[in-house]
Scaffold this motif. Structure first.
Motif, PDB file in Angstrom:
ATOM      1  N   ASP A   1       0.888  -1.038   0.041  1.00 51.60           N
ATOM      2  CA  ASP A   1      -0.191  -0.067  -0.054  1.00 51.60           C
ATOM      3  C   ASP A   1       0.795   1.117  -0.063  1.00 51.60           C
ATOM      4  OD1 ASP A   1      -2.924  -1.006   0.455  1.00 51.60           O
ATOM      5  OD2 ASP A   1      -1.738  -2.032   1.876  1.00 51.60           O
TER       6      ASP A   1
ATOM      7  N   ASP B   1      -8.093  -3.596  -4.240  1.00 52.41           N
ATOM      8  CA  ASP B   1      -8.147  -2.627  -3.318  1.00 52.41           C
ATOM      9  C   ASP B   1      -6.977  -1.493  -3.284  1.00 52.41           C
ATOM     10  OD1 ASP B   1      -9.906  -4.473  -1.999  1.00 52.41           O
ATOM     11  OD2 ASP B   1      -8.555  -5.127  -0.358  1.00 52.41           O
TER      12      ASP B   1
ATOM     13  N   GLY C   1     -15.179   5.351  -6.468  1.00 53.11           N
ATOM     14  CA  GLY C   1     -14.290   5.371  -5.244  1.00 53.11           C
ATOM     15  C   GLY C   1     -13.333   4.057  -5.320  1.00 53.11           C
TER      16      GLY C   1
ATOM     17  N   ASN D   1      -9.749   1.355  -6.501  1.00 52.24           N
ATOM     18  CA  ASN D   1      -8.412   1.301  -5.878  1.00 52.24           C
ATOM     19  C   ASN D   1      -7.541   2.406  -6.194  1.00 52.24           C
ATOM     20  OD1 ASN D   1      -8.587   0.537  -8.526  1.00 52.24           O
ATOM     21  ND2 ASN D   1      -7.786  -1.392  -8.503  1.00 52.24           N
TER      22      ASN D   1
ATOM     23  N   CYS E   1      -8.609   5.546  -6.833  1.00 51.30           N
ATOM     24  CA  CYS E   1      -8.853   6.620  -5.719  1.00 51.30           C
ATOM     25  C   CYS E   1      -8.410   6.332  -4.700  1.00 51.30           C
ATOM     26  CB  CYS E   1     -10.394   6.515  -6.094  1.00 51.30           C
ATOM     27  SG  CYS E   1     -11.055   7.939  -4.914  1.00 51.30           S
ATOM     28  N   GLN E   2      -8.433   5.105  -3.803  1.00 47.75           N
ATOM     29  CA  GLN E   2      -8.234   4.823  -2.734  1.00 47.75           C
ATOM     30  C   GLN E   2      -6.728   5.089  -2.262  1.00 47.75           C
ATOM     31  OE1 GLN E   2     -11.825   2.268  -1.063  1.00 47.75           O
ATOM     32  NE2 GLN E   2     -10.175   1.201  -1.481  1.00 47.75           N
ATOM     33  N   SER E   3      -6.067   4.637  -3.169  1.00 51.22           N
ATOM     34  CA  SER E   3      -4.484   4.661  -3.076  1.00 51.22           C
ATOM     35  C   SER E   3      -4.087   6.348  -3.380  1.00 51.22           C
ATOM     36  CB  SER E   3      -3.706   3.986  -3.948  1.00 51.22           C
ATOM     37  OG  SER E   3      -3.730   2.553  -3.819  1.00 51.22           O
TER      38      SER E   3
ATOM     39  N   ILE F   1     -15.204   5.994  -1.466  1.00 51.32           N
ATOM     40  CA  ILE F   1     -14.096   5.346  -0.774  1.00 51.32           C
ATOM     41  C   ILE F   1     -14.267   4.423   0.437  1.00 51.32           C
ATOM     42  CG2 ILE F   1     -12.250   6.828  -1.893  1.00 51.32           C
ATOM     43  CD1 ILE F   1     -12.166   8.085   0.805  1.00 51.32           C
ATOM     44  N   ASP F   2     -13.659   3.611   0.900  1.00 55.83           N
ATOM     45  CA  ASP F   2     -14.139   2.858   2.054  1.00 55.83           C
ATOM     46  C   ASP F   2     -13.964   3.807   3.404  1.00 55.83           C
ATOM     47  OD1 ASP F   2     -14.822   0.578   0.750  1.00 55.83           O
ATOM     48  OD2 ASP F   2     -12.900  -0.260   1.084  1.00 55.83           O
TER      49      ASP F   2
ATOM     50  N   VAL G   1     -10.349   3.373   4.483  1.00 51.29           N
ATOM     51  CA  VAL G   1      -9.285   4.340   3.766  1.00 51.29           C
ATOM     52  C   VAL G   1      -9.543   5.627   4.195  1.00 51.29           C
ATOM     53  CG1 VAL G   1      -8.601   5.009   1.504  1.00 51.29           C
ATOM     54  CG2 VAL G   1      -9.384   2.644   2.016  1.00 51.29           C
ATOM     55  N   TYR G   2     -10.813   6.132   4.445  1.00 51.69           N
ATOM     56  CA  TYR G   2     -10.704   7.641   4.717  1.00 51.69           C
ATOM     57  C   TYR G   2     -10.144   7.914   6.201  1.00 51.69           C
ATOM     58  CZ  TYR G   2     -13.254  12.214   6.099  1.00 51.69           C
ATOM     59  OH  TYR G   2     -13.510  13.383   6.456  1.00 51.69           O
TER      60      TYR G   2
END
Length: 299
Positions: free
Chosen positions: A5, A129, A158, A160, A162-164, A186-187, A190-191
């Motif tokens: 990650d 993810d 939102g 993978n 976007c989350q990274s 996004i999850d 993650v936020y």
């Protein structure tokens, strides 16, 4: 050290990787008049692919060649990750042959398993993810063109990428607003990670509000690989989230590619002078080169 990650890197490490990438980029290409050198002379990258990708394969393979190393492609017909042989056995065996392992797979836990048992650095080339290598390229592009005191609006899913990206943005102090349909953000985990790293992204369901104060607009496909059975549902849910020239205005456009023209972005927007997607795509190679050399220098 591994990159599973983006926040496996510290803020200092992230800056060092971007600096190394910029140095290697400045010393490569015919316009620079010099060679990037061969800091990975004689080293091998094993590339495990469950998901095909033009940019990931070409950028890693070309990058290793530029750096004096060698890349081996291991596709679905060459390796059956976790099927027939446990992941821990694959990790241990490949570590005896290669100096790095890059894996582009569906299940995030597969990369985590490789990282746990490999004795060489493992790099996440994409999972369902996360996509930390794309984030390195994105941050390198933003730093080159606008600096980290700018504001990026993400419009779309939102996913993978976007989350990274929001995690990496929080690490460097880049303001981000994420506009997604209800239920596609996004999850929350993650936020919360972004909030621990720095300022978390603003979240909205209104694309026009998201881009109003933005310096850059970023989008990605609505239907990722492996989600084809959700296509019709997603196309209905994302109505109004297409990046058009009207929504874009005079703002630069980023997209990690490949693009589904006519879905998340119009052909006109992607072909406009505002699109910086090709510079962004090139920076995949430079960012990954910087990462691999930085990892080698630490070993």
């Amino acid at each position: 050290m591994d990159l599973v990650d983006i926040d496996d890197l510290s803020v200092t490490d992230l800056g060092a990787v971007l600096d190394r990438a910029a140095e290697l980029k400045a010393g490569s290409g015919p316009e620079a008049g010099t060679s990037a050198g061969q800091p990975l002379d004689g080293q091998t990258l094993a590339m495990i692919f469950e998901k095909p990708s033009t940019r990931t394969r070409v950028s890693f393979e070309t990058g290793m060649t530029q750096l004096g190393g060698h890349a081996i492609f291991l596709g679905p017909d060459d390796i059956h990750l976790g099927h027939g042989e446990p992941i821990r056995d694959t990790a241990r065996a490949v570590s005896r042959y290669a100096d790095f392992i890059m894996a582009r797979v569906f299940d995030h836990t597969d990369v985590e398993g490789l990282a746990e048992y490999a004795t060489v650095p493992v790099v996440n080339g994409l999972t369902d993810d996360a996509h930390p290598c794309q984030t390195l390229a994105d941050l390198l592009t933003v730093r080159e063109k606008f600096g980290f005191d700018s504001h990026v609006a993400w419009v779309g899913d939102g996913n993978n990428v976007c989350q990274s990206f929001v995690l990496g943005a929080a690490m460097v102090g880049l303001d981000v607003t994420v506009a997604t349909p209800e239920g596609y953000g996004i999850d929350d985990a993650v936020y919360e990670r972004a909030a621990e790293l720095g300022d978390p992204p603003e979240r909205t369901t209104d694309p026009e509000a998201a881009v109003a104060d933005a310096d850059v607009v970023y989008t990605d496909v609505w239907v990722s690989m492996g989600q084809e059975d959700e296509r019709e549902e997603k196309l209905r849910a994302f109505e109004g989230f297409q990046v058009t020239t009207e929504l874009l205005g005079d703002r630069p456009l980023m997209h990690c590619l490949p693009a589904h023209r006519g879905e998340e972005v119009t052909d006109e927007a992607l072909e406009s002078d505002n699109a910086i997607v090709w510079d962004q795509a090139e920076n995949r190679m430079h960012a990954q080169n910087g990462l691999l050399v930085w990892l080698a220098e630490r070993s």
